[in-house]
Enzyme design. Sequence first.
Site, mmCIF file in Angstrom:
data_model
loop_
_atom_site.group_PDB
_atom_site.id
_atom_site.type_symbol
_atom_site.label_atom_id
_atom_site.label_comp_id
_atom_site.label_asym_id
_atom_site.label_seq_id
_atom_site.Cartn_x
_atom_site.Cartn_y
_atom_site.Cartn_z
ATOM 1 N N GLU A 40 -73.308 18.559 23.775
ATOM 2 C CA GLU A 40 -74.424 19.879 23.796
ATOM 3 C C GLU A 40 -74.623 19.867 25.280
ATOM 4 O O GLU A 40 -74.891 18.994 25.894
ATOM 5 C CB GLU A 40 -75.588 19.707 22.996
ATOM 6 C CG GLU A 40 -76.317 21.161 23.118
ATOM 7 C CD GLU A 40 -77.418 21.030 22.016
ATOM 8 O OE1 GLU A 40 -78.393 21.886 22.512
ATOM 9 O OE2 GLU A 40 -77.671 20.434 21.140
ATOM 10 N N ASP A 60 -76.738 22.657 27.639
ATOM 11 C CA ASP A 60 -77.835 23.684 27.542
ATOM 12 C C ASP A 60 -78.024 24.156 28.800
ATOM 13 O O ASP A 60 -78.455 23.855 29.648
ATOM 14 C CB ASP A 60 -78.695 22.960 26.948
ATOM 15 C CG ASP A 60 -78.870 22.466 25.581
ATOM 16 O OD1 ASP A 60 -78.114 23.112 24.698
ATOM 17 O OD2 ASP A 60 -79.485 21.440 25.528
ATOM 18 N N GLU A 113 -81.600 26.409 29.202
ATOM 19 C CA GLU A 113 -82.555 26.973 28.534
ATOM 20 C C GLU A 113 -83.708 27.669 29.599
ATOM 21 O O GLU A 113 -83.935 27.224 30.726
ATOM 22 C CB GLU A 113 -83.723 25.835 27.834
ATOM 23 C CG GLU A 113 -82.772 25.334 26.655
ATOM 24 C CD GLU A 113 -83.586 24.040 26.238
ATOM 25 O OE1 GLU A 113 -83.455 24.002 24.931
ATOM 26 O OE2 GLU A 113 -83.897 23.113 26.862
#
Length: 291
Positions: free
Chosen positions: A97, A99, A101
Amino acid sequence: MSKGYVIVLILAALAMAGCVSSSRFDELFQPSWAMDHFTYEGEVLRMKLDNYSGAGFSSKRKYMFGKVTVHIKLVEGDSAGTVTAFYMASEGPNHNEFDFEFLGNTTGEPYLVQTNVYVNGVGNREQRLNLWFDPTKDFHSYSLLWNQRQVVFLVDETPVRVHSNLEHKGIPFPKDQAMGVYSSIWNADDWATQGGRVKTDWSHAPFTASYTGFEIDGCECPDTVAAADNLKRCSSGAEKRYWWDEPTVSELNLHQSHQLIWVRANHMVYDYCSDTARFPSAPIECQHHRH
């Protein structure tokens, strides 16, 4: 040369480059939950969070290597407690993953951008930075570039993080799982703003993130194809040459390296590699990463 032949040549070139997307949301993505929290205004998609639900969308297909981009205008005003995420991820407990954010703020405080990398289900690789602009006032591009040599996080084409392939040092690198592309907005006031000290003020709801300029330029991976075959199919060989395998994309160029140094010096506020409380011994990749 006939016009039809030129079109055929152009289409063939695009096919060789991978999957070149349009910028239309509904051709690449679909709502994955809370469809009543989506609104469409021309080319702009708006996704909201209220005290009933957040919302999220996902790509219709999975990819291995390439570049994904979306232009986002983040929640305006008091967004404390909210998180807007844009990321790529594979499935399963040993997933990979990448990310972005965006951690909400109290009015007047800067938005924080947290990046993270999971490899084989292991994350805890957070970095946080302030941006050099107000991301709530206009759309800005956020991109993930992924090839067999590196993962690059880019903001308006400026690299803000690089995760390099250090397999030669015995460190696993995410290159064997096809990944979907996702975004979501949700309430995370247990940790998102000042470590959870500032809670979501629902009197300011709904909190709305706006999106446009959806781009995916990568190698599509059908679910029916085995991971090893996808890796082979999505890597350059005698038959195809993918742009993400070109030497010019295998590492940052000099200008990009200087940009990353500037970002880290002026805008980074947290790096897991420097957190001796969490990691008394620096994680092994931190001892080798130049960035």
